[in-house]
Design a protein around this motif. Structure first.
Motif, short mmCIF file in Angstrom:
data_model
loop_
_atom_site.label_atom_id
_atom_site.label_comp_id
_atom_site.label_asym_id
_atom_site.label_seq_id
_atom_site.Cartn_x
_atom_site.Cartn_y
_atom_site.Cartn_z
N SER A 52 -5.83 10.71 10.21
CA SER A 52 -6.95 11.21 9.41
C SER A 52 -7.81 12.24 10.13
CB SER A 52 -7.82 10.04 8.96
OG SER A 52 -8.31 9.30 10.08
N GLU A 53 -7.69 12.33 11.47
CA GLU A 53 -8.51 13.31 12.18
C GLU A 53 -7.87 14.69 12.22
OE1 GLU A 53 -9.44 11.84 16.05
OE2 GLU A 53 -11.09 10.60 15.33
N GLU A 55 -0.83 6.80 1.72
CA GLU A 55 -2.20 6.38 2.01
C GLU A 55 -2.32 5.85 3.43
OE1 GLU A 55 -5.62 3.39 0.14
OE2 GLU A 55 -3.75 3.76 -0.94
N VAL A 56 -1.34 5.06 3.85
CA VAL A 56 -1.34 4.53 5.22
C VAL A 56 -1.27 5.66 6.24
CG1 VAL A 56 -0.05 3.13 6.89
CG2 VAL A 56 -0.34 2.32 4.54
N THR A 114 0.86 -1.18 0.00
CA THR A 114 0.00 0.00 0.00
C THR A 114 0.89 1.22 0.00
OG1 THR A 114 -1.63 -1.21 1.33
CG2 THR A 114 -1.90 1.18 1.20
N SER A 145 -1.98 8.86 5.82
CA SER A 145 -3.14 9.76 5.77
C SER A 145 -4.29 9.18 6.60
CB SER A 145 -3.59 9.99 4.33
OG SER A 145 -4.14 8.81 3.77
N LYS A 146 -4.40 7.85 6.61
CA LYS A 146 -5.41 7.22 7.46
C LYS A 146 -5.00 7.25 8.92
CE LYS A 146 -8.92 4.94 8.90
NZ LYS A 146 -10.18 5.71 9.13
N ALA A 147 -3.71 7.01 9.19
CA ALA A 147 -3.22 7.00 10.57
C ALA A 147 -3.47 8.33 11.27
CB ALA A 147 -1.73 6.67 10.59
#
Length: 412
Positions: A74-75, A67-68, A63, A70-72
Motif C-alpha cells: 500500500s505504500e 484487496e490483500v 478476501t 493492495s494492502k500488502a
C-alpha cells in the motif's frame, strides 16, 4: 460406425483440440494473444480472475486477492496489478532452502537466465512491466526465455508487477520476498555472479546457522567489482575461490563501488582477506547496503516510499539492523558484479531526492523502533543495542528518547 465409437472419437478429438488450444493460448502462439495485449484490468481477469484468499480456522471466510495485495504493497504508487507466480518453479524445495529474492527488467533477462542455471536453487523474482505499448513484446520475450532454459522452468518463481511507474525498486523487492517459498532469502541484485557456494559454507557453520534460524543474524556475502569494466563482462574468467581472488589483487578486482566506501566498507574487506571464520560487523554505517541472507519471517520489509535510485537498498538494510538483527560476514564466499551501464542522469536526480527522504526516514524509523521496543519490554535488552548505538548519532535523538522512556516508565 456404432454410436459408442463415434462418441469415443469425438471425445478424443475434443481432448486434442483442448490441449492444442490451451497451449496456444498460454504461449501466445499463432495469434495476437489476448493475454499479451491485455490492459491491467484484462490481466486481472485472465490471470487472476476472481481469486480469493481464504483464512484458516475462520469458517471459510475469504478476501479478494487484489484487496490483500493492495494492502500488502500500500505504500507504493498505484494502481498496480501484482500477478503472483506468473511462472511457478516446477521443482519443490526444502523449506529451509535459501531463495534468492531479486528483481529483473527486460534488458537483464539473459542475466536472470544465467543466474538460474548457475544457482540451481529457488529464485523468487519480480518483473515490472510498464502498462504501455512495450508490454506485449516483453511478455513474448519472457515466454521465450522460459522455453529456452529448463533451469528457468525448474527454479524460478516469477511475479509480474504491471503499472505505469518506473523504478519502484523497494516495492519490487517486497514482492519477490513476499512470494518466496522458503524460510530464508537472499536479497540480491540480479547482476551479481555467485562465485562460491555460500549454502555449503553455511552448512559448515552451525553457530551461524543457529543465529540465522533464530532471526538474530543476517549473513553478508562480500561483493566485489573489477576496476576495468571490460574484465567484468566474462563470467567464465571470474575467480571461484578466495585465494584466486586474492591472487588477482585489489588493483584489478576490489570491493564493490570502492569510490563510495560507505556503501560496503562496513564489511571490513581488510579483515575479510585475513579471516577464516565468520565475524560480526562492528562498524555499521547507515549507508551500508551489503547482499545478505536472512530469515523471511519476522524480518522488516523495504520501505516503498523510496522510488528510483539512491538510498532504497540502504533503507532496507537500516531497518533490518535497527530491528536488532546483526550482520555477520562469511569469510570465504564472495560475489562479483557483472558489468552493465547505468542511466547516470536519472541516478543523479533521484539520489538527490532520496537523500532528503532518507534523512527523514532515519529519524522516523529510530523513533518507531524505540517505541516498539519499549512497548514490548525489549528496550533494556540486547536487542536494542543496534538501535541505541546508531540512532544516538542523530542530532536531538537522545534528548527526545530520554523523555519518551521516562514517560513510559512513569506510566507503569
Amino acid at each position: 460406425m456404432s454410436l459408442s465409437k463415434a462418441v469415443q472419437y469425438i471425445s478424443i478429438l475434443y481432448l486434442l483440440f483442448s490441449i492444442v488450444y490451451t497451449s496456444f493460448y498460454l504461449l501466445g502462439v499463432g495469434k495476437s494473444s489476448p493475454k499479451l495485449n491485455a490492459t491491467v484490468a484484462n490481466l486481472q481477469k485472465l490471470y487472476s480472475g476472481n481469486q480469493r484468499v481464504s483464512w484458516s480456522d475462520s469458517q471459510h471466510l475469504t478476501t479478494s486477492e487484489d484487496e490483500v495485495l493492495s494492502k500488502a504493497f500500500s505504500e507504493s504508487f498505484g494502481p498496480s496489478k501484482v500477478i503472483p507466480y506468473y511462472f511457478k518453479a516446477q521443482y519443490e524445495f526444502d523449506h529451509e532452502e535459501i531463495t534468492i529474492a531479486t528483481l529483473v527488467t527486460h534488458n537483464r533477462f539473459k542475466v536472470l537466465s544465467r543466474l538460474a542455471s548457475h544457482y540451481k536453487g529457488p529464485i523468487s523474482v519480480a518483473l515490472h512491466i510498464k502498462d504501455d505499448v512495450t508490454k506485449t513484446q516483453i511478455l513474448k520475450d519472457l515466454h521465450q526465455l522460459f522455453e529456452e532454459n529448463e533451469d528457468m522452468k525448474n527454479y524460478v518463481d516469477l511475479h509480474l508487477v504491471v503499472d505505469k511507474f518506473d523504478r519502484q525498486f523497494n516495492m519490487w523487492r517486497n514482492v519477490a520476498k513476499y512470494f518466496a517459498r522458503s524460510e530464508y532469502i537472499m536479497m540480491l541484485d540480479v547482476d551479481f555472479y555467485l562465485c562460491t557456494d555460500f549454502r555449503e559454507s553455511l552448512r559448515k557453520e552451525p553457530e551461524l546457522m543457529a543465529l540465522l534460524h533464530s532471526g538474530q543474524a543476517a549473513i553478508v556475502v562480500p561483493a566485489f567489482e573489477y576496476v576495468d569494466d571490460a574484465d567484468g563482462e566474462i563470467t567464465e574468467t571470474f575467480p571461484t575461490t578466495k585465494q584466486q581472488l586474492m591472487n588477482i589483487g585489489t588493483s584489478k578486482l576490489d570491493m564493490f563501488h570502492r569510490s563510495w566506501t560507505r556503501g560496503h566498507g562496513s564489511t571490513n574487506y581488510k579483515k575479510w582477506y585475513q579471516s577464516d571464520k565468520p565475524y560480526k560487523v562492528t562498524d555499521y554505517n547507515y549507508s551500508y547496503e551489503p547482499y545478505v541472507i536472512f530469515k523471511k519471517e519476522g524480518s522488516p520489509w523495504c520501505d516503498e516510499r523510496f522510488v528510483g535510485y539512491g538510498a532504497n537498498k540502504a533503507a532496507c538494510l537500516l531497518e533490518i539492523f535497527l530491528a536488532g538483527i546483526d550482520y555477520w560476514v562469511l569469510p570465504g564466499d564472495f560475489l562479483i558484479h557483472q558489468t552493465h551501464h547505468y542511466l547516470e542522469d536519472a541516478r543523479a536526480k533521484e539520489r538527490s531526492c532520496n537523500k532528503k527522504l532518507y534523512d527523514y526516514y532515519r529519524e522516523e524509523t529510530c523513533l518507531r523502533y524505540a517505541r516498539i521496543m519499549l512497548a514490548s519490554e525489549e528496550w533494556d535488552t540486547e536487542k536494542s543495542t543496534n538501535l541505541k548505538k546508531e540512532c544516538s548519532r542523530i542530532r536531538g535523538f537522545n534528548d527526545v528518547i530520554t523523555k519518551i522512556v521516562a514517560q513510559h516508565y512513569d506510566a507503569l
